[in-house]
Design a protein around this motif. Structure first.
Motif, mmCIF file in Angstrom:
data_model
loop_
_atom_site.group_PDB
_atom_site.id
_atom_site.type_symbol
_atom_site.label_atom_id
_atom_site.label_comp_id
_atom_site.label_asym_id
_atom_site.label_seq_id
_atom_site.Cartn_x
_atom_site.Cartn_y
_atom_site.Cartn_z
ATOM 1 N N LEU A 247 30.519 -27.343 25.476
ATOM 2 C CA LEU A 247 29.800 -28.589 25.724
ATOM 3 C C LEU A 247 28.415 -28.324 26.299
ATOM 4 O O LEU A 247 27.459 -29.045 26.003
ATOM 5 C CB LEU A 247 30.608 -29.469 26.687
ATOM 6 C CG LEU A 247 30.036 -30.846 27.003
ATOM 7 C CD1 LEU A 247 30.051 -31.746 25.763
ATOM 8 C CD2 LEU A 247 30.816 -31.510 28.138
ATOM 9 N N PHE A 248 28.297 -27.266 27.088
ATOM 10 C CA PHE A 248 27.022 -26.925 27.710
ATOM 11 C C PHE A 248 26.223 -25.908 26.880
ATOM 12 O O PHE A 248 25.230 -25.361 27.351
ATOM 13 C CB PHE A 248 27.247 -26.387 29.123
ATOM 14 C CG PHE A 248 27.502 -27.467 30.143
ATOM 15 C CD1 PHE A 248 26.489 -27.911 30.978
ATOM 16 C CD2 PHE A 248 28.750 -28.059 30.245
ATOM 17 C CE1 PHE A 248 26.719 -28.911 31.911
ATOM 18 C CE2 PHE A 248 28.997 -29.064 31.179
ATOM 19 C CZ PHE A 248 27.981 -29.494 32.009
ATOM 20 N N GLY A 249 26.658 -25.665 25.659
ATOM 21 C CA GLY A 249 25.894 -24.816 24.753
ATOM 22 C C GLY A 249 26.036 -23.335 24.975
ATOM 23 O O GLY A 249 25.262 -22.546 24.431
ATOM 24 N N ARG A 250 27.046 -22.907 25.736
ATOM 25 C CA ARG A 250 27.226 -21.481 26.006
ATOM 26 C C ARG A 250 28.216 -20.821 25.060
ATOM 27 O O ARG A 250 28.328 -19.608 25.034
ATOM 28 C CB ARG A 250 27.688 -21.279 27.454
ATOM 29 C CG ARG A 250 26.696 -21.769 28.499
ATOM 30 C CD ARG A 250 25.405 -20.964 28.469
ATOM 31 N NE ARG A 250 24.499 -21.366 29.534
ATOM 32 C CZ ARG A 250 24.506 -20.856 30.756
ATOM 33 N NH1 ARG A 250 25.375 -19.895 31.070
ATOM 34 N NH2 ARG A 250 23.656 -21.279 31.662
ATOM 35 N N MET A 251 28.980 -21.617 24.321
ATOM 36 C CA MET A 251 29.882 -21.094 23.298
ATOM 37 C C MET A 251 29.762 -21.994 22.087
ATOM 38 O O MET A 251 29.269 -23.132 22.184
ATOM 39 C CB MET A 251 31.343 -21.054 23.773
ATOM 40 C CG MET A 251 31.612 -20.113 24.933
ATOM 41 S SD MET A 251 33.384 -19.916 25.308
ATOM 42 C CE MET A 251 33.752 -18.467 24.318
ATOM 43 N N GLY A 252 30.202 -21.482 20.945
ATOM 44 C CA GLY A 252 30.156 -22.259 19.727
ATOM 45 C C GLY A 252 31.544 -22.617 19.255
ATOM 46 O O GLY A 252 32.545 -22.363 19.918
ATOM 47 N N GLY A 253 31.591 -23.210 18.073
ATOM 48 C CA GLY A 253 32.866 -23.572 17.486
ATOM 49 C C GLY A 253 33.273 -24.993 17.799
ATOM 50 O O GLY A 253 32.626 -25.702 18.557
ATOM 51 N N THR A 254 34.381 -25.389 17.194
ATOM 52 C CA THR A 254 34.997 -26.686 17.449
ATOM 53 C C THR A 254 36.345 -26.501 18.123
ATOM 54 O O THR A 254 36.654 -27.168 19.103
ATOM 55 C CB THR A 254 35.195 -27.459 16.138
ATOM 56 O OG1 THR A 254 33.913 -27.724 15.561
ATOM 57 C CG2 THR A 254 35.927 -28.777 16.361
ATOM 58 N N ALA A 255 37.146 -25.595 17.614
ATOM 59 C CA ALA A 255 38.487 -25.351 18.147
ATOM 60 C C ALA A 255 38.574 -24.021 18.884
ATOM 61 O O ALA A 255 39.294 -23.898 19.869
ATOM 62 C CB ALA A 255 39.510 -25.376 17.016
ATOM 63 N N TYR A 256 37.831 -23.038 18.405
ATOM 64 C CA TYR A 256 37.885 -21.692 18.980
ATOM 65 C C TYR A 256 36.650 -21.435 19.840
ATOM 66 O O TYR A 256 35.585 -22.015 19.609
ATOM 67 C CB TYR A 256 37.991 -20.640 17.871
ATOM 68 C CG TYR A 256 39.322 -20.674 17.156
ATOM 69 C CD1 TYR A 256 40.378 -19.884 17.571
ATOM 70 C CD2 TYR A 256 39.533 -21.533 16.078
ATOM 71 C CE1 TYR A 256 41.619 -19.928 16.931
ATOM 72 C CE2 TYR A 256 40.764 -21.588 15.431
ATOM 73 C CZ TYR A 256 41.801 -20.785 15.862
ATOM 74 O OH TYR A 256 43.031 -20.836 15.233
ATOM 75 N N GLY A 257 36.821 -20.581 20.838
ATOM 76 C CA GLY A 257 35.703 -20.206 21.699
ATOM 77 C C GLY A 257 34.895 -19.108 21.034
ATOM 78 O O GLY A 257 35.303 -17.938 21.033
ATOM 79 N N ILE A 258 33.750 -19.478 20.470
ATOM 80 C CA ILE A 258 32.960 -18.550 19.667
ATOM 81 C C ILE A 258 31.770 -18.031 20.467
ATOM 82 O O ILE A 258 30.935 -18.805 20.932
ATOM 83 C CB ILE A 258 32.473 -19.206 18.365
ATOM 84 C CG1 ILE A 258 33.658 -19.800 17.600
ATOM 85 C CG2 ILE A 258 31.728 -18.194 17.502
ATOM 86 C CD1 ILE A 258 34.710 -18.800 17.190
ATOM 87 N N GLN A 259 31.701 -16.727 20.598
ATOM 88 C CA GLN A 259 30.599 -16.064 21.284
ATOM 89 C C GLN A 259 29.462 -15.791 20.297
ATOM 90 O O GLN A 259 29.628 -15.935 19.087
ATOM 91 C CB GLN A 259 31.112 -14.779 21.929
ATOM 92 C CG GLN A 259 32.163 -15.039 22.998
ATOM 93 C CD GLN A 259 32.756 -13.762 23.564
ATOM 94 O OE1 GLN A 259 32.936 -12.772 22.859
ATOM 95 N NE2 GLN A 259 33.081 -13.780 24.844
ATOM 96 N N PRO A 260 28.283 -15.392 20.802
ATOM 97 C CA PRO A 260 27.121 -15.192 19.914
ATOM 98 C C PRO A 260 27.398 -14.236 18.758
ATOM 99 O O PRO A 260 28.127 -13.261 18.888
ATOM 100 C CB PRO A 260 26.065 -14.622 20.865
ATOM 101 C CG PRO A 260 26.435 -15.162 22.200
ATOM 102 C CD PRO A 260 27.935 -15.194 22.220
#
Length: 395
Positions: A247-260
């Motif tokens: 939510l704060f833009g530090r990870m990506g994805g919708t369901a999974y925690g996606i790193q850079p």
């Protein structure tokens, strides 16, 4: 002119055993240096909120990682029919299950004086049973020494749990009338709201506070409301952390925690996937709408962002959907490439084999496969993801 700092409020919704998710949210907020001036809660959000306010997060997390059903509710351990009948008759007569075990656990961890001394203001909501009116309770309006009573009243999820009586008035779960007490936070002086939704039972009022508001919520099912389980709690804590960082833009994805994405894997996948989809659509017109419907139906972005390498773009959606279909663990951080690898190792029989005419150019069966894709669009997307990744490994 000097800028005025926002008065931030963290609003914790009720949801029983799902409340462990809020621990992960708090961990992420601490890492982000997002400090609330106000915390409001309903039901289980009151327990978490009190502990956050007085800085006893480690004790709270230890509690969640040990809680089982018998630690919260008075439930029978016997299988004797006569004893079970007597137990359920008592439940019916008294209007619900007894939550004295929870009261004892709260006694062990709650420091009311520490909550009152905290620089973070606290408030809770409960529901008056006779009128079904929402009762808004900033801490300063709760009599000294009686915070636990009000917390238990806010958590009395009637009719499953017994109402709580305070000064001759019966109260039930605050979530029945206001499961996300944003308005209480606004009335306490908040100018910026962050709600934590755990998909609990209850009524969420329309947010007409007019204040900037963000909501943290999970793509995943956080489990049954009354199924207190340490393993699920640990998983939900991780999901709360991932969702807040996203939510704060530090990870990506919708369901999974996606790193850079360090090697542009996502951009290459997105380009190849869209090319394959266009090729298939040329021989089976309308298949692109099937693909879009699959992502929408599963709760993923329906369109691609202009920058397909951005980890928040819809480019990840097909890969995440395929991973969800094949039960790739959701409580582990991934890069796009690692997520793709996890997906490709999650099956023995390639999903692409179900669509040989659409994906492999076989001469017959195109119409039948087109119909099957329309019937089960998520399976078609999963197959297309597998086919695309297989092709990428050969390039």
């Amino acid at each position: 002119m000097p800028t005025t700092e926002p008065v931030r409020a963290l609003v914790l919704a009720g949801g029983g055993a799902k409340g462990s998710y809020q621990i992960g949210v708090w961990h992420a907020l601490q890492e982000l240096h997002w400090v609330p001036a106000i915390i409001t809660g309903a039901s289980v959000g009151t327990l978490n909120g009190c502990m956050f306010a007085c800085g006893r997060v480690r004790e709270l997390e230890d509690l969640w990682l040990s809680l089982e059903l018998h630690d919260v509710l008075e439930v029978p351990t016997t299988r004797d029919p006569e004893q079970l009948n007597a137990f359920f008759l008592d439940v019916i007569r008294s209007g619900g299950l007894n939550i004295e075990p929870l009261a004892e656990r709260i006694d062990a961890v709650l420091d009311e004086e520490a909550v009152r001394r905290s620089p973070i203001r606290f408030g809770l909501v409960m529901t008056e049973l006779s009128t079904m009116r929402s009762i808004q309770c900033p801490l300063e309006n709760i009599p000294q020494g009686r915070l636990k009573e009000y917390m238990l009243a806010s958590s009395a999820c009637f009719p499953a749990l017994r109402p709580r009586e305070i000064d001759g008035v019966k109260y039930i779960d605050g979530g029945w009338r206001d499961n996300m007490p944003l308005h209480l936070a606004a009335s306490m002086g908040a100018t910026e709201l962050l709600g934590v939704d755990v998909d609990g039972i209850g009524f969420v009022k329309q947010n007409n506070t007019g204040l900037p508001t963000r909501i943290v919520h999970s793509h995943w099912n956080l489990g049954p409301t009354l199924d207190f389980d340490p393993t699920r709690a640990a998983r939900n804590i991780t999901l709360g952390y991932f969702d807040t960082m996203r939510l704060f833009g530090r990870m990506g994805g919708t369901a999974y925690g996606i790193q850079p994405d360090e090697d542009d894997f996502l951009a290459r996948f997105a380009e190849r996937y869209q090319l394959r989809l266009a090729e298939i659509n040329a021989k089976a017109p309308g298949i692109d709408r099937v693909e879009k419907a699959a992502r929408q139906r599963a709760g993923y972005p329906a369109s691609y962002a202009p920058n397909p390498s951005a980890p928040t773009s819809g480019a990840l959606a097909p890969l995440e959907l395929a991973c969800e279909r094949h039960h790739v663990p959701e409580d582990i951080p991934y890069t796009p490439k690692l997520l793709a690898a996890a997906f490709m190792s999650s099956f023995e029989k390639n999903p692409a084999d179900r669509f040989p005419a659409l994906l492999a150019g076989k001469d017959s069966g195109l119409m039948a496969e087109r119909a099957m894709a329309a019937a089960v669009p998520e399976e078609f997307v999963t197959a297309l993801v597998s086919s695309t990744l297989t092709e990428m490994s050969l390039l």
